[in-house]
Scaffold this active site. Structure first.
Site: not given
Length: 386
Positions: A124, A126, A130-131, A341-342, A368
């Site tokens: 779909l 191009e 896109g959006s 971060q952890i 998507e």
């Protein structure tokens, strides 16, 4: 369409063992070589993973949306490249044929898709569309009993592996009703592939451009046999795809949280485990709460999706699918950030998997439909229903 609960439980249990025993140990190999090993792909075919969402009458397993989301959650607990291998076959690549295809098209393609013999991609996007999916420029011009298709499709997942494409092209005017959906075999003269994309993350997934130069495709390859219905087909396909990605995001959040907890339990600073510090616990708690909220949302919307009229597109369910996709993909980005971060400095090093997953999950907010497109879908529906 659904699998009985006992059989589904056995499938899910088998998949969980496969992920832990085969996929997780292969993650480093995929990261290093940018390829999912062929023997693993063969094992995925044996398990029936290429046909999860395709009805049993066509050789698939026939999961409903809620069950598919549970499977996607499990697949999210390992490197996302593994899910990508089967993703287009069970989702956006096959669903247009399943939802809107003629009986002849279903009989011809779905059994081969379900077995994994045929990899099918969804074409779909191009360079300039896109959006704004309705803005596609790829054109199909009628020439006798065939169409000549020309244009370029961009970022097409599994294109290097594909034997066929569910491809959107313009057969009419500039409006959305001028778009038709075609099944385009990959080996046709005039169809060529661009060089593989070098991506930020998700090593092992394959995407590239698909170029078409007067590719001759029979008119009989229009999905459903009627021109001008491709945009509606694409939107229906994306509703289901967005829920699948939402569940995938939750599974990946689960994995990242698990990696973070394990590190917090064994890493010591100032004479104690870092997990005993309240500020580290706060980050873990935020991630756990957001994961539970996201997964509850996905399950709720998936059950609503299954309850809607078969074959119809319910605007309310579409809006809720966008809510799930928006929330969960943003959520997993935050969980991944906290995971890094952890881990501290180690979280920035490729040896620790949270660094990879941090890059991998960034894509979930883009395909998507971007987060911003989901916001527009949600806002528009709210204004119409008010």
């Amino acid at each position: 369409m659904s699998l009985d609960q006992e059989t589904f439980y056995l499938l899910k249990s088998t998949l969980q063992r496969f992920i832990q025993e085969r996929l997780v140990p292969a993650e480093n190999d995929v990261e290093e070589h940018d390829k999912v090993p062929d023997d693993i792909v063969d094992d995925m075919k044996e398990l029936g993973l290429f046909g999860l969402s395709i009805p049993e009458e066509y050789g698939g397993i026939g999961l409903n949306m809620a069950q598919e989301c549970e499977v996607a959650y499990e697949l999210g607990r390992t490197a996302l490249a593994f899910r990508s291998v089967v993703g287009t076959n069970i989702g956006i690549g096959s669903q247009g044929i399943l939802m809107d295809g003629t009986p002849e098209q279903k009989a011809e393609y779905l059994p081969r898709i379900a077995s994994g013999e045929l990899i099918v991609s969804f074409a779909l996007t191009e360079p300039d569309a896109g959006s704004d999916a309705a803005a596609i420029k790829t054109r199909a011009v009628l020439d006798g009993v065939d169409y000549l298709i020309s244009g370029t499709k961009r970022f097409i997942t599994n294109a290097p592996r594909a034997g066929a494409f569910t491809l959107m092209a313009r057969t009419g005017g500039a409006e959305a009703s001028g778009i038709s959906a075609f099944v385009v075999p990959a080996g046709l003269p005039g169809l060529t592939l661009g060089k593989p994309d070098r991506k930020m993350g998700q090593r092992g997934t394959k995407t590239c451009d698909v170029n078409l130069d007067n590719v001759r495709v029979p008119a009989a390859n229009i999905i459903g046999g009627t021109p001008g219905k491709g945009f509606k087909t694409a939107m229906k396909v994306l509703d289901r795809g967005r829920l699948h990605i939402s569940a995938l995001a939750c599974g990946m959040a689960h994995r990242i949280l698990g990696e973070s907890i394990a590190y917090a339990q064994q890493r010591k600073q100032f004479g104690q485990r870092i997990g005993d510090f309240q500020l580290v616990q706060a980050m873990l708690a935020d991630s756990q709460a957001e994961l539970l909220a996201g997964w509850s949302l996905v399950q709720s919307v998936a059950h609503r999706y299954d309850a809607k009229v078969s074959g119809a597109r319910d605007p309310e369910v579409s809006m809720q699918a966008s809510c799930a996709k928006m929330f969960t993909t943003e959520m997993v980005g935050r969980v991944a950030d906290r995971g890094v971060q952890i881990h501290g400095g180690s979280g920035y090093i490729n040896e620790y998997k949270v660094e990879r997953f941090y890059r991998d999950v960034r894509l979930l907010r883009l395909y998507e439909g971007t987060t911003q497109i989901q916001q527009l879908v949600i806002g528009k529906q709210l204004m119409q229903s008010a």
